[in-house]
Design an enzyme around this catalytic site. Structure first.
Site, PDB file in Angstrom:
ATOM      1  N   HIS A 356       0.866  -1.226  -0.020  1.00 17.36           N
ATOM      2  CA  HIS A 356       0.036   0.164   0.131  1.00 17.36           C
ATOM      3  C   HIS A 356       0.748   1.208  -0.016  1.00 17.36           C
ATOM      4  O   HIS A 356       0.454   2.500   0.010  1.00 17.36           O
ATOM      5  CB  HIS A 356      -1.020   0.018   1.135  1.00 17.36           C
ATOM      6  CG  HIS A 356      -1.967  -1.185   1.229  1.00 17.36           C
ATOM      7  ND1 HIS A 356      -3.300  -0.632   0.704  1.00 17.36           N
ATOM      8  CD2 HIS A 356      -1.823  -2.248   1.572  1.00 17.36           C
ATOM      9  CE1 HIS A 356      -3.921  -1.747   0.817  1.00 17.36           C
ATOM     10  NE2 HIS A 356      -3.365  -2.754   1.338  1.00 17.36           N
ATOM     11  N   LYS A 544      -8.039  14.218   4.792  1.00 19.44           N
ATOM     12  CA  LYS A 544      -7.186  12.882   4.868  1.00 19.44           C
ATOM     13  C   LYS A 544      -6.219  13.273   5.950  1.00 19.44           C
ATOM     14  O   LYS A 544      -6.010  14.155   6.329  1.00 19.44           O
ATOM     15  CB  LYS A 544      -6.429  12.768   3.414  1.00 19.44           C
ATOM     16  CG  LYS A 544      -5.764  14.160   2.901  1.00 19.44           C
ATOM     17  CD  LYS A 544      -5.211  13.962   1.324  1.00 19.44           C
ATOM     18  CE  LYS A 544      -6.013  13.865   0.276  1.00 19.44           C
ATOM     19  NZ  LYS A 544      -6.458  12.841  -0.626  1.00 19.44           N
ATOM     20  N   ARG A 545      -5.150  12.167   6.055  1.00 20.82           N
ATOM     21  CA  ARG A 545      -4.399  12.471   7.031  1.00 20.82           C
ATOM     22  C   ARG A 545      -3.223  13.537   6.913  1.00 20.82           C
ATOM     23  O   ARG A 545      -3.071  13.864   5.435  1.00 20.82           O
ATOM     24  CB  ARG A 545      -3.443  11.129   7.302  1.00 20.82           C
ATOM     25  CG  ARG A 545      -4.203  10.025   8.091  1.00 20.82           C
ATOM     26  CD  ARG A 545      -4.591  10.530   9.386  1.00 20.82           C
ATOM     27  NE  ARG A 545      -3.306  10.459  10.421  1.00 20.82           N
ATOM     28  CZ  ARG A 545      -3.063   9.424  11.051  1.00 20.82           C
ATOM     29  NH1 ARG A 545      -3.963   8.425  11.294  1.00 20.82           N
ATOM     30  NH2 ARG A 545      -1.850   9.451  11.965  1.00 20.82           N
ATOM     31  N   LYS A 550       1.248  14.665   1.012  1.00 17.64           N
ATOM     32  CA  LYS A 550      -0.181  14.956   0.617  1.00 17.64           C
ATOM     33  C   LYS A 550      -0.311  16.423   0.297  1.00 17.64           C
ATOM     34  O   LYS A 550      -1.367  16.799  -0.154  1.00 17.64           O
ATOM     35  CB  LYS A 550      -1.127  14.212   1.729  1.00 17.64           C
ATOM     36  CG  LYS A 550      -1.058  12.805   1.859  1.00 17.64           C
ATOM     37  CD  LYS A 550      -2.036  12.404   2.901  1.00 17.64           C
ATOM     38  CE  LYS A 550      -1.888  10.736   3.360  1.00 17.64           C
ATOM     39  NZ  LYS A 550      -2.948  10.044   2.239  1.00 17.64           N
ATOM     40  N   THR A 652      -8.149   6.935  -1.848  1.00 15.37           N
ATOM     41  CA  THR A 652      -9.762   6.468  -1.790  1.00 15.37           C
ATOM     42  C   THR A 652     -10.774   7.701  -1.753  1.00 15.37           C
ATOM     43  O   THR A 652     -11.807   7.515  -2.378  1.00 15.37           O
ATOM     44  CB  THR A 652      -9.919   5.230  -1.128  1.00 15.37           C
ATOM     45  OG1 THR A 652      -9.566   5.607   0.303  1.00 15.37           O
ATOM     46  CG2 THR A 652      -9.249   4.074  -1.538  1.00 15.37           C
ATOM     47  N   LYS A 656     -14.558   8.760  -3.310  1.00 13.54           N
ATOM     48  CA  LYS A 656     -15.832   8.897  -2.661  1.00 13.54           C
ATOM     49  C   LYS A 656     -16.309  10.350  -3.101  1.00 13.54           C
ATOM     50  O   LYS A 656     -17.519  10.570  -2.956  1.00 13.54           O
ATOM     51  CB  LYS A 656     -15.262   9.090  -1.300  1.00 13.54           C
ATOM     52  CG  LYS A 656     -14.918   7.576  -0.751  1.00 13.54           C
ATOM     53  CD  LYS A 656     -14.370   7.591   0.708  1.00 13.54           C
ATOM     54  CE  LYS A 656     -13.785   6.511   1.085  1.00 13.54           C
ATOM     55  NZ  LYS A 656     -12.788   6.372   2.042  1.00 13.54           N
TER      56      LYS A 656
HETATM   57  C1  26V Z   1       2.975   4.967   6.390  1.00 14.99           C
HETATM   58  C2  26V Z   1       4.172   5.659   6.651  1.00 14.99           C
HETATM   59  C3  26V Z   1       4.848   5.287   7.893  1.00 14.99           C
HETATM   60  C4  26V Z   1       6.298   5.852   7.675  1.00 14.99           C
HETATM   61  C5  26V Z   1       6.561   7.179   7.191  1.00 14.99           C
HETATM   62  C6  26V Z   1       5.638   7.361   5.836  1.00 14.99           C
HETATM   63  C7  26V Z   1       4.446   6.733   5.767  1.00 14.99           C
HETATM   64  C8  26V Z   1       3.836   6.923   4.693  1.00 14.99           C
HETATM   65  C9  26V Z   1       2.428   6.389   4.411  1.00 14.99           C
HETATM   66  C10 26V Z   1       2.210   5.281   5.233  1.00 14.99           C
HETATM   67  C11 26V Z   1       1.001   4.510   5.205  1.00 14.99           C
HETATM   68  C12 26V Z   1       1.321   2.936   4.588  1.00 14.99           C
HETATM   69  C13 26V Z   1      -0.008   2.357   4.514  1.00 14.99           C
HETATM   70  C14 26V Z   1      -1.062   3.022   3.932  1.00 14.99           C
HETATM   71  O1  26V Z   1      -2.076   3.252   4.646  1.00 14.99           O
HETATM   72  N1  26V Z   1      -1.432   3.086   2.536  1.00 14.99           N
HETATM   73  C15 26V Z   1      -2.723   3.823   1.913  1.00 14.99           C
HETATM   74  O2  26V Z   1      -3.354   2.531   1.394  1.00 14.99           O
HETATM   75  C16 26V Z   1      -4.374   3.382   0.992  1.00 14.99           C
HETATM   76  C17 26V Z   1      -5.337   1.978   0.475  1.00 14.99           C
HETATM   77  O3  26V Z   1      -4.735   1.330  -0.470  1.00 14.99           O
HETATM   78  C18 26V Z   1      -4.187   4.092  -0.422  1.00 14.99           C
HETATM   79  O4  26V Z   1      -5.087   4.504  -0.863  1.00 14.99           O
HETATM   80  C19 26V Z   1      -3.177   5.149   0.239  1.00 14.99           C
HETATM   81  O5  26V Z   1      -2.790   5.987  -1.160  1.00 14.99           O
HETATM   82  C20 26V Z   1      -2.023   4.722   0.664  1.00 14.99           C
HETATM   83  O6  26V Z   1      -1.262   5.877   1.348  1.00 14.99           O
END
Ligand code: 26V
Length: 816
Positions: A356, A544-545, A550, A652, A656
């Site tokens: 992801h 969003k977060r 972002k 996502t 929406k």
């Molecule tokens: C985690 C981290 C942790 C360390 C620092 C940077 C960082 C950046 C992103 C994340 C999130 C990782 C997993 C996640 O939530 N991915 C999200 O998954 C969604 C469903 O597939 C997708 O729509 C998003 O684009 C994606 O960020």
């Protein structure tokens, strides 16, 4: 079981009395809500038991995820059962307002964002499609923190979502599983066969709580979300300790054990390299697999597991559940006495993996020493997987050092979880076409050479029944009147709306629905936060977060620029604008928290300036979550999807917004690329660097943010304003943002994309005055959003990854 309004009223009255021994008049709103939930649960069990025989005994899918953001269930289940109307009326006749009961439900925050919500959308679609697909996760006592804003700062408040109980769940103590941590492994040789004995371990009891998952118009398939809670083996106290007189020890053991399912890690800014997190991961993996094997034996006779992979698919949502691979090997070898080759064959064919993110900081790795002390047998198995993989690899890629180096599971004292996932599963998928391409060509390019056949794309989707049908009843009604109700089952049907794209009266109705949704949202914001927003203004939304990639900062700089322009030329602002932000920052992510502070500072600055405050407004929605989203998406005019290209795996929220008729202002990133394909380039507002260019800069350098600063005076003004007293009483507060742009060379190309972003925003501003054209584009967005339903995504997973059949839905006639 009730079937109409009158029988419902009877059943409901008895349920209320059963609950607390009180009558409806004496019962609290909470009691009344609980009674309604109990009644629906009963209806589900009834369906489940009467239809059990007709349920297929085919393949089961288990979706393993650390996060499930299921949202509130009551309203959706009423919609799915098609019961809302007569239950609302029946309750009213008992002097109860259904909306008051809906208010009572908590929104379980068992996830951080997109990944957790995707898991919940998938559960819905699996149930809808008649796939026996179940969720497996953790029942965190505390979900993601609740966000409060105080003086412009984010303050985190513990989310004690279980304090009144959660009426949807059912505790199943008889289905508990014992999980073993720490200890040592002794090998024993018996008649030429080595066995591995795990000794001196510490046991934890995993107790499941089941939440029923039911989808639209398919009561046959009530699936299960199983969430595990950690308990000590002998209930309240460690009795052995207690009996030995070690009182303190017995209590501390209890809290150490319970800490495993205590809280969700809120961190998506830096990986949580902590022992507790690893314990959580193994805990729900081992509990899930333990219970799957148990129920497999029950269903298929208690014989062997030779056919396991034909009857079971285990899908791992990102790398967090990747210990499924060595754990399944352990079960098959140590408990079922299979040899390595057969066990490996079964494991690889059972497990599939979704990645992801491409953010390098997000790639999970665990120290070898930590795994050794916590999971000694698991480490041995990973070592053997690595040894055998390397042996094959060296035979195939003898002269290619790079391939061999870049595909190690063990590197620099760490175990790389994504590598284990790729080696030990049969399918590796990305979540949008662009993301999958980057996985193949960049992030996992050496693995792609070794296992090309495993890599595939499954573009994300969202549950259109939650985010359109239930969240936007007015639009749903309008759509159904125009094209009939079948779109609820087959989102592709929305295409039929295209015949209305030049129908003046229909477009006017569409615009009116949007206006009503904006009023509804404005009312809620006024009620909850005391903020006034004007529903006649254009709602420009980014929820969003909060994360550097972002680029909420790009959005803020744009608004600062609009403010500056209005100072020079009051006529420059056409129309009035409400800029809406929402999202949580990870508690220790300083940059993100300062962005929230900046949004508030700008909001104040504008609010106190009579020269602009009639035309510009900035609001921050506190505590953005699934329920807030359901109110915001239907009310948005502009959907901001402005991540630095290549960084957002899919997104996502973009889907929406689209299905609720917002126009996308975005970069060519994640699923925006496919949204553009679907709506056509005239109906989306794309700006900025391409992913290729971004990756090229990242690889080869060549970008200097100071160049943008010197060349463009608009940029210079805004960037300097972060640092020069423009915001009252902020001192050096925003220095960290200035530095990210100018000292650390603007990692996410905010200044590079600034100009094209403004241009596109300006184009939208002009377009908004041409109501007819705006509404036409809005309609095209709704009409072409069908392919972003998670039903489509799940069909693809079922066809290509899980190899499982699902029901096809023909207009009104459902068949397998
Ligand atoms: C985690 C981290 C942790 C360390 C620092 C940077 C960082 C950046 C992103 C994340 C999130 C990782 C997993 C996640 O939530 N991915 C999200 O998954 C969604 C469903 O597939 C997708 O729509 C998003 O684009 C994606 O960020």
């Amino acid at each position: 079981m009730f079937t109409d309004k009158e029988s419902f009223k009877q059943a409901y009255l008895s349920k209320v009395i059963e609950g607390d021994g009180t009558t409806v008049d004496e019962a609290t709103q909470w009691d009344k809500f609980v009674a309604l939930v109990a009644l629906l649960k009963e209806k589900m069990s009834h369906h489940r038991s009467t239809n059990k025989k007709s349920m297929s005994q085919g393949k089961q899918v288990y979706y393993f995820s650390m996060e499930f953001l299921i949202g509130k269930l009551l309203h959706n289940y009423l919609v799915n059962f098609k019961l809302e109307e007569f239950i609302r009326e029946g309750l009213l006749e008992l002097n109860i307002n259904l909306d008051d009961l809906l208010e009572q439900e908590v929104d379980p925050g068992l996830g951080n964002g997109g990944l957790g919500r995707l898991a919940a959308c998938f559960l819905d679609s699996m149930a809808f499609l008649g796939i026996e697909g179940h969720g497996n996760g953790i029942r965190y006592k505390y979900g993601l923190f609740e966000q409060k804003i105080m003086g412009g700062n984010q303050v985190e408040v513990a989310d004690n979502w279980l304090k009144n109980g959660y009426p949807w769940e059912m505790r199943k103590p008889d289905k508990a599983v014992v999980i073993k941590f720490k200890g040592t492994v002794r090998t024993e040789l018996n008649e030429g066969k080595i066995s591995f004995l795990h000794e001196n371990y510490e046991s934890v009891l995993a107790v499941p709580y089941d939440v029923p998952i039911m989808s639209y118009d398919n009561p046959l398939y009530i699936n299960n979300l199983r969430l595990w809670s950690a308990e000590t083996i002998c209930g309240d106290l460690d009795l052995a300790c207690f009996n030995r007189g070690e009182y303190k020890q017995s209590i501390s053991n209890k809290s150490e054990v319970e800490s495993i399912s205590y809280i969700l890690y809120p961190d998506d800014s830096s990986p949580a390299g902590r022992e507790l997190r690893l314990k959580q991961e193994y805990f729900f993996v081992a509990a899930g697999l333990g219970s799957i094997v148990r129920s497999y034996k029950k269903r298929n006779g208690s014989g062997s597991l030779h056919n396991f992979s034909r009857r079971v698919s285990v899908h791992i949502n990102d790398t967090h559940p990747v210990l499924c691979i060595p754990e399944l090997m352990r079960i098959l070898m140590d408990e079922e006495e299979m040899g390595w080759d057969e066990a490996w064959n079964i494991t690889v064919n059972t497990v599939s993996f979704t990645n992801h993110t491409i953010m390098p900081e997000a790639m999970e790795k665990w120290s070898i020493d930590l795994i050794k002390s916590l999971l000694p047998r698991i480490l041995q198995i990973i070592e053997e997987i690595d040894r055998r993989f390397k042996e094959d690899l060296i035979a195939r890629f003898m002269d290619e050092d790079e391939v061999i180096r870049n595909t190690q599971i063990f590197k620099d004292g760490y175990i790389w979880m994504a590598h284990l996932a790729i080696i030990g599963s049969s399918s590796v998928n990305g979540v949008a076409q662009l993301h999958t391409k980057i996985l193949k060509n960049e992030v996992f390019k050496d693995y792609y050479r070794v296992f090309g056949y495993k890599f595939n794309n499954k573009t994300n989707g969202v549950n259109h029944r939650r985010f359109l049908l239930a969240a936007n009843p007015k639009l749903s009604h309008l759509i159904t009147e125009a094209i009939g109700p079948y779109w609820k089952e087959e989102a592709g049907e929305l295409k039929k709306l295209l015949v209305y794209k030049d129908d003046h009266s229909f477009l006017e109705q569409l615009a009116y629905v949007k206006y009503e949704n904006k009023c509804r949202f404005a009312e809620v914001v006024k009620h909850k936060q005391g903020l006034l927003i004007d529903p006649q203004s254009i709602f420009d939304v980014q929820v969003k977060r909060i994360h550097a990639y972002k680029r909420q900062l790009l959005n803020v700089l744009k608004i600062m620029h609009l403010y500056n322009e209005a100072m020079n030329d009051p006529e420059s602002l056409t129309g009035s604008h409400t800029f809406i932000f929402g999202g949580k920052a990870a508690p220790n992510y300083h940059y993100a928290k300062i962005v929230i502070k900046l949004i508030h500072a700008l909001s104040q600055k504008i609010e106190h300036d009579p020269r602009v405050n009639q035309k510009l407004k900035v609001v921050f929605i506190e505590n953005f979550n699934v329920s807030q989203g359901e109110l915001i998406y239907p009310a948005a005019d502009i959907s901001e999807q402005i991540s630095s290209a290549s960084k957002e795996a899919s997104g996502t929220g973009n889907m929406k917004f689209m299905m609720n008729g917002a126009l996308t202002l975005g970069t060519l990133d994640g699923a925006n690329v496919e949204i553009k394909e679907a709506v056509g380039e005239d109906n989306i507002f794309i700006f900025g660097l391409t992913a290729e260019k971004v990756l090229d800069y990242t690889r080869n350098g060549g970008y200097k943010s100071w160049d943008e600063y010197h060349v463009n005076s608009d940029i210079r003004t805004c960037v300097d304003q972060l640092n020069c007293g423009f915001f009252d009483n902020m001192g050096e507060e925003f220095r960290v943002l200035f530095d990210s742009l100018m000292i650390y060379n603007d990692e996410f190309f905010i200044l590079k994309d600034f100009h094209s972003y403004l241009e596109m925003h300006d184009k939208l501003q002009t377009l908004y005055r041409n109501k007819k054209e705006w509404n036409r584009i809005s309609l095209v967005n709704i009409a072409t959003s069908g392919r972003f339903s998670s039903d489509r995504t799940i069909r693809e997973y079922a066809d290509w990854i899980w190899k499982i059949r699902y029901r096809t839905v023909n207009k009104g006639i459902n068949s397998h």
